[in-house]
Design an enzyme around this catalytic site. Sequence first.
Site, short mmCIF file in Angstrom:
data_model
loop_
_atom_site.label_atom_id
_atom_site.label_comp_id
_atom_site.label_asym_id
_atom_site.label_seq_id
_atom_site.Cartn_x
_atom_site.Cartn_y
_atom_site.Cartn_z
N CYS A 149 -3.87 7.68 9.10
CA CYS A 149 -2.43 7.82 9.31
C CYS A 149 -2.16 8.78 10.47
O CYS A 149 -2.50 8.50 11.61
CB CYS A 149 -1.77 8.27 8.01
SG CYS A 149 0.05 8.18 8.04
N HIS A 270 -3.93 4.16 3.76
CA HIS A 270 -4.45 5.32 3.05
C HIS A 270 -5.46 4.95 1.95
O HIS A 270 -5.11 4.95 0.76
CB HIS A 270 -3.30 6.10 2.40
CG HIS A 270 -2.44 6.84 3.35
ND1 HIS A 270 -2.71 8.13 3.76
CD2 HIS A 270 -1.30 6.49 3.99
CE1 HIS A 270 -1.77 8.55 4.60
NE2 HIS A 270 -0.90 7.56 4.77
N GLU A 272 -7.74 6.89 0.88
CA GLU A 272 -7.99 8.10 0.11
C GLU A 272 -6.96 8.29 -1.01
O GLU A 272 -7.18 9.10 -1.92
CB GLU A 272 -8.02 9.33 1.03
CG GLU A 272 -6.68 9.91 1.43
CD GLU A 272 -5.93 9.09 2.47
OE1 GLU A 272 -4.83 9.52 2.90
OE2 GLU A 272 -6.43 8.03 2.89
#
Length: 305
Positions: A149, A270, A272
Amino acid sequence: MQRLRDNPECADEERVAARDFAAPGLRPKLVFDPAEDIAAPFVAGAVHVGGARPKVAILREQGVNGQVEMAAAFDRAGFEAFDVHMSDLIAGRVTLDGFKGLAACGGFSYGDVLGAGRGWATSILERPGLREQFAAFFARNDSFSLGVCNGCQMLSQLKPIIPGAGHWPTFLRNRSEQFEARLGLLEVVESPSLFLRGMAGSRIPVVVSHGEGRAEFASNLDQTAARTALRYVEADGTPATRYPANPNGSAGATAGLTSEDGRATILMPHPERTLRTANLSWAPAGWGEDSPWLRMFRNARVFVG
């Protein structure tokens, strides 16, 4: 209302997609078993000989907010994660010498008022000592880098000092003209990325959360030469050219890229934030505890050895 507020073409495309009652929705496809912990032998070996966990710098700047999830991802894969703020590097309290990996996290550095990740990158490029330190880290054959990001936007601006990253794009305002927060579908493309080894051909849901994620290449030559690692896809696996399956209007449905040797990888979505299947707003019933995205971080642990 959406046509007045947003890009009217995107509003029309989303309306057409929403009215397609035959649309199959998200269709994940895996070419690996997410329950297999490929990093386990390396973690167990380190414990057996009393070795320390490899160190990874979880890098952040003012406005970044994704450091906790990123640290959790690397910790779960067998790393020791260290919170490293840019002010630590600038002041010399911390250096990159002792780290095997660097992960630039998501958020809004400087509120993105200086452009997507540009202010963050400039704080490195315009300080000769810091620029040399990052260049030396990227040049090490045993190091790896990940940008997600805002971190993706920032690392893309550092491509002059990242070996094999010269064809990377810059990231501009989304085609929809709005911040996009949704669940999308990514396909892992065959590439040298160490993070994505053994995952090519998989289609995996992922959290999308960005306002400036539209990949724009300097030329058609750069787009052809760039090492695409991830792309937005429709349910049938075709590259997503329409909104909202392509949430930002990126050329070639580009969602992530890697360097020539695969040691540096950048992506806008994302992974994660979806380490556990429970983190996804929807997932196939048969998926277990571990999300397929955890494999990315376990792959990094295998790379370190």
